[in-house]
Design a protein around this motif. Structure first.
Motif, PDB file in Angstrom:
ATOM      1  N   VAL A   1       0.805  -1.065   0.423  1.00 47.97           N
ATOM      2  CA  VAL A   1       0.110   0.017  -0.070  1.00 47.97           C
ATOM      3  C   VAL A   1       0.774   1.252  -0.661  1.00 47.97           C
ATOM      4  N   PHE A   2       1.948   1.584   1.090  1.00 48.24           N
ATOM      5  CA  PHE A   2       1.949   2.255   1.421  1.00 48.24           C
ATOM      6  C   PHE A   2       3.707   2.953   0.011  1.00 48.24           C
ATOM      7  N   CYS A   3       4.424   1.349  -0.631  1.00 45.21           N
ATOM      8  CA  CYS A   3       4.918   1.729  -2.038  1.00 45.21           C
ATOM      9  C   CYS A   3       3.936   1.932  -3.513  1.00 45.21           C
ATOM     10  N   ARG A   4       3.019   2.434  -3.006  1.00 45.88           N
ATOM     11  CA  ARG A   4       2.708   2.292  -4.143  1.00 45.88           C
ATOM     12  C   ARG A   4       2.258   3.442  -4.315  1.00 45.88           C
ATOM     13  N   VAL A   5       1.970   4.297  -2.921  1.00 41.84           N
ATOM     14  CA  VAL A   5       2.384   6.028  -2.902  1.00 41.84           C
ATOM     15  C   VAL A   5       3.344   6.443  -2.727  1.00 41.84           C
ATOM     16  N   THR A   6       3.893   6.159  -2.620  1.00 38.24           N
ATOM     17  CA  THR A   6       5.491   6.502  -2.737  1.00 38.24           C
ATOM     18  C   THR A   6       5.946   6.319  -4.438  1.00 38.24           C
ATOM     19  N   ASN A   7       5.491   5.335  -5.085  1.00 32.62           N
ATOM     20  CA  ASN A   7       5.740   5.222  -6.344  1.00 32.62           C
ATOM     21  C   ASN A   7       5.021   5.928  -7.330  1.00 32.62           C
ATOM     22  N   SER A   8       3.984   6.769  -7.466  1.00 32.99           N
ATOM     23  CA  SER A   8       3.812   7.932  -7.207  1.00 32.99           C
ATOM     24  C   SER A   8       3.958   8.888  -8.197  1.00 32.99           C
ATOM     25  N   SER A   9       4.063  10.166  -8.872  1.00 30.96           N
ATOM     26  CA  SER A   9       5.214  10.787  -9.334  1.00 30.96           C
ATOM     27  C   SER A   9       5.634  11.804  -8.245  1.00 30.96           C
ATOM     28  N   VAL A  10       4.678  12.350  -7.443  1.00 22.36           N
ATOM     29  CA  VAL A  10       4.889  12.601  -6.422  1.00 22.36           C
ATOM     30  C   VAL A  10       5.884  12.209  -5.178  1.00 22.36           C
ATOM     31  N   GLY A  11       5.370  11.149  -4.981  1.00 15.87           N
ATOM     32  CA  GLY A  11       6.149  10.238  -4.240  1.00 15.87           C
ATOM     33  C   GLY A  11       7.668  10.054  -4.154  1.00 15.87           C
ATOM     34  N   GLN A  12       7.357   9.295  -6.177  1.00 19.52           N
ATOM     35  CA  GLN A  12       8.954   9.868  -6.562  1.00 19.52           C
ATOM     36  C   GLN A  12       9.919  10.863  -6.433  1.00 19.52           C
ATOM     37  N   ALA A  13       8.715  11.604  -6.260  1.00 24.44           N
ATOM     38  CA  ALA A  13       9.768  13.175  -6.542  1.00 24.44           C
ATOM     39  C   ALA A  13      10.303  13.559  -5.067  1.00 24.44           C
ATOM     40  N   ALA A  14       9.449  12.880  -4.364  1.00 26.59           N
ATOM     41  CA  ALA A  14       9.964  12.910  -2.784  1.00 26.59           C
ATOM     42  C   ALA A  14      10.377  12.740  -2.396  1.00 26.59           C
ATOM     43  N   MET A  15      11.185  11.136  -2.873  1.00 25.14           N
ATOM     44  CA  MET A  15      12.224   9.934  -2.593  1.00 25.14           C
ATOM     45  C   MET A  15      13.427  10.740  -3.110  1.00 25.14           C
ATOM     46  N   LYS A  16      13.568  11.296  -4.137  1.00 21.79           N
ATOM     47  CA  LYS A  16      14.938  11.872  -4.104  1.00 21.79           C
ATOM     48  C   LYS A  16      15.344  12.618  -3.378  1.00 21.79           C
TER      49      LYS A  16
END
Length: 818
Positions: A319-334
């Protein structure tokens, strides 16, 4: 360069690559999926999507508790509900099982006087309906049943002293039924000899069962009566014969399940569009080691525990990795590449409340900020690092797993406390579901102007969003009352702590960490072993009572949509009317008895609170939730009566306002509002300029001034009521009031009697100050458009209502310590 920049990302998804009609009339089909359509991205037929919508779009947020669902489960649910499990009632520490374990209510603390005050109002309502028979009263959510018992005793024994011939007709017509959701409370109510029917006040589905209970009155006991008498028939809605005439409730609406909404102030949000809003959902997180120990205590097998942990690890990651895989989530993970998915999701949610960051609403702007704003990245990294420590070795509990564990833990209370102590409850924003949008669209529409005023105040002050609490059950409750009531009209009376829409909205928006849910003061012995319940309201779910402040504006607005009228809104002390008065209805003259709590009791702490002189006013004394402007009030609505005019007033005292635009033009300031918000609104300058003038001294004085005026405006009403009850109207007309002020002997005599009547509730300085202010205003009547203090306005308007209004003339003096 192009419409809706939230559609474009990287080199693959660009306006040129997706929208060029060389690919066909709807552009490049390979670009479109879900919300990303040719119409949305290329034609700008829709506004930019919010980053929250992008962030959580790939998951089903219904897996997380909505605040209203969690509230309902913890209060009334069969698995761990405070009311359904019977914890609400005292069973130890000297508490009677007729008492509440954690608190008392005014009907209980002021019995039988609270009931008699309402009994008088019910009698007036019966008179107003031209002596309707049967005259059916429905109380919803009756608690211990004390109020219903006292009202029925008051009617049956004529404790008010109504004229005997009139009382015989009244008691013959009077019927009383309770609708109660809690089985434990319903049992106590029946023990008092009251008629009770199960039902939930937050749904109109309760209408028919209540109508069926009304049709089983003593008058409908015989078979012939049930078959032929119109009042004994059961239908889908109340009729002129079967419907209720009065629906009343005390401390019911505060128990309605709340939904916390959030509106970003970035850009130009359209208040009435559902997609402009987000709701906060609750996620429960627990460490694997704590969950293992708790399930072992529940005697789960090792295999079952391991299987549960495997499932929960997979669920949390998916569930939560699917959230961070969004375009916003990917930018945040960087920004924070070492972050876990769980910590990142809640870090971004937490940053939404950081005023100084000014996070945008649109997804493309949020992505840009995450890529370019070093300060935002640093704050995100710092927040993530703290959450990684908190969530180490942790899994998320879907709502069905949480509910299952709470059900099993009912039998082992010590381990239930351990579970509560080890479980973290976090919030995550989510777009509103389609069904939620349907439920709330009326709310967006009816409060559009009020919400717009909030935006105009908080956006210039740099607030990233405003947060509001709404209870969908309030509208459903009004629909239920409308279903129960006779089409010939009736009355709805609600008594509770709360305030207007705008006052509550200011409170929520100023304190962004507040959820608007509070725990009433709990005896220390009942808190033993529990975590710090006051630190965060979900911590002790099901073990303590919760409450929220009622939005009386919203309740009245729901009634107005059905054509109802608001007859009165104001402090609960204004329920009381000391003197006898006349009322002429249908060419009949009625002598209406007065009733005063203090005249029949003593100045206990509860009596002082009743009159507005509150002894629980500080955060230390009341667990941080008691404030003057949220004190007990009552709202009286009328479903228009099908009887010819004139219609004498049910209450003659001045009503307070439910909307700042409708505030009394006499008031120079508004003590019913949040002091700082009212002070800013009365400045001609912009909000930010007004705040620049605010010093600590001004701020402190604002609180004291508004608090004192809130209380003393009630004292002004009481003093004028006492004036008229003991001396009549003529002795306080302008010439007489001037004579009294100009004669030291007359004034000192009156002051002595005032002190004797009120000094046990109010200090003598307040009594003298308010009495003189009112007398001066009576001696020099106010001019149209003239501003005065709320104390002066309340006193003057009370005198006008009692002595110049329809049916307000005095017939006799009441012996009240004169």
């Amino acid at each position: 360069c192009c419409p809706n920049a939230d559609c474009w990302d990287g080199e693959a998804f660009t306006y040129a690559a997706c929208c060029d009609t060389k690919y066909g009339p709807t552009g490049n089909a390979g670009c479109w999926s879900g919300d990303y359509t040719y119409e949305h991205c290329c034609l700008a037929n829709r506004s930019s999507q919010s980053w929250v919508e992008i962030f959580v779009r790939e998951i089903d947020t219904d897996q997380f508790y909505g605040m209203d669902d969690f509230y309902t489960d913890a209060q009334y649910g069969n698995d761990f509900g405070y009311y359904s499990t019977g914890r609400v009632l005292g069973k130890a520490d000297g508490k009677s099982t007729h008492e509440f374990a954690h608190y008392t209510t005014y009907p209980m603390a002021l019995s039988p006087h609270f009931g008699r005050v309402l009994c008088r109002l019910v009698f007036i309502m019966w008179v107003r309906t031209h002596e309707r028979a049967p005259f059916r009263v429905v109380e919803m959510g009756a608690g211990s049943g004390q109020l219903g018992f006292d009202i029925t005793q008051c009617v049956k024994k004529n404790e008010l002293g109504i004229q005997p011939a009139v009382w015989r007709r009244f008691v013959a017509a009077f019927e009383y039924v309770i609708m109660e959701r809690s089985p434990a409370l319903a049992e106590r109510q029946r023990e008092r000899g009251l008629r009770v029917v199960p039902g939930d006040a937050q749904t109109s589905k309760s209408c028919k069962p209540v109508l069926a209970a009304l049709a089983t009155s003593d008058a409908c006991g015989g078979e012939e009566a049930r078959a032929q008498a119109p009042e004994c028939q059961v239908g889908e809605r109340g009729t002129s014969f079967t419907g209720a005439s009065v629906v009343l409730n005390n401390e019911l609406l505060d128990a309605f399940a709340p939904v916390k909404l959030q509106l970003s102030l970035y850009g130009h949000p359209v208040v009435t569009e559902c997609k402009s809003w987000q709701e906060m959902r609750l996620v429960h997180i627990i460490s694997e080691s704590a969950l293992t120990a708790i399930t072992q205590a529940l005697r789960h097998s090792p295999q079952r525990i391991e299987a549960m942990l495997v499932d929960l690890r997979g669920y949390t990651s998916e569930v939560f990795c699917r959230v961070t895989n969004s375009s916003v989530g990917q930018a945040a993970m960087k920004c924070a590449p070492q972050s876990s998915c769980l910590a990142m999701v809640f870090a971004l949610s937490e940053l939404m409340g950081h005023h100084d960051l000014q996070l945008p609403a649109a997804a493309h702007n949020m992505r840009l900020r995450l890529r370019k704003d070093k300060d935002l990245c640093a704050r995100l990294q710092e927040t993530v690092a703290k959450l990684e420590v908190t969530f180490e070795d942790s899994v998320v509990l879907p709502r069905q797993v949480y509910r299952m564990l709470r059900h099993q833990l009912r039998e082992v209370p010590d381990w239930e406390v351990e579970f509560l102590s080890k479980t973290h409850t976090r919030q995550v924003p989510a777009p509103l579901s389609e069904s939620r949008c349907d439920d709330l669209q009326w709310w967006f529409n009816v409060h559009e102007a009020r919400i717009t005023r909030l935006i105009e105040l908080y956006r210039p002050l740099g607030y990233p969003n405003i947060q509001l609490l709404v209870r969908p059950g309030e509208r459903n409750f009004i629909d239920l009352v409308d279903c129960l009531m006779s089409p010939s009209g009736g009355f709805m009376l609600a008594i509770d702590y709360g305030a207007s829409f705008e006052a509550l909205a200011h409170s929520m928006s100023v304190e962004l960490g507040s959820d608007g849910v509070f725990i009433p003061p709990v005896p220390q012995e009942l808190m033993h072993g529990l975590p710090d319940c006051y630190a965060y309201w979900p911590l002790c779910a099901g073990r303590v009572d919760w409450t929220t402040f009622v939005d009386f504006t919203n309740v009245a607005a729901a009634g107005e949509q059905l054509g109802w009228q608001t007859l009165f809104y104001g402090p609960q002390s204004l329920l009381e009317h000391l003197g006898r008065s006349n009322m002429t209805v249908n060419n009949h003259l009625y002598d209406i008895p007065g009733y005063a709590v203090l005249a029949n009791s003593w100045a206990s702490r509860y009596v002082q609170n009743w009159y507005g002189q509150e002894s629980l006013a500080s955060k230390e004394q009341s667990a941080g939730w008691q404030q003057r402007w949220t004190s007990f009030k009552w709202l009286l609505l009328e479903k228009p009566l099908a009887v010819p005019p004139p219609h004498p007033k049910v209450i003659t005292f001045p009503s307070w306002h439910l909307d700042s635009e409708q505030a009394d033009p006499c008031w120079s300031f508004d003590p019913s509002a949040v002091p700082l918000a009212d002070w800013i609104s009365r400045h001609e300058s912009e909000p930010r300029d007004a705040l620049s003038e605010l010093s600590d001294e001004i701020n402190d004085n604002l609180g004291r001034r508004y608090s004192a005026e809130y209380e003393q405006a009630q004292l002004a009403v009481r003093i004028v009521d006492w004036f008229v009850a003991t001396e009549g109207c003529e002795n306080f007309r302008p010439i007489a009031a001037q004579r009294l002020l100009n004669s030291q002997g007359l004034w000192l005599t009156l002051r002595t009697r005032l002190f004797k009547a009120w000094q046990d509730v109010w200090n003598t300085d307040a009594v003298e100050r308010v009495a003189l202010a009112v007398l001066r205003r009576l001696a020099e009547p106010m001019l149209d458009g003239e501003l005065a203090t709320p104390v002066e306005c309340a006193g003057f308007q009370t005198y006008a209502g009692l002595c110049e209004g329809l049916g307000g003339g005095m017939r006799a003096r009441a012996p009240v310590g004169s």
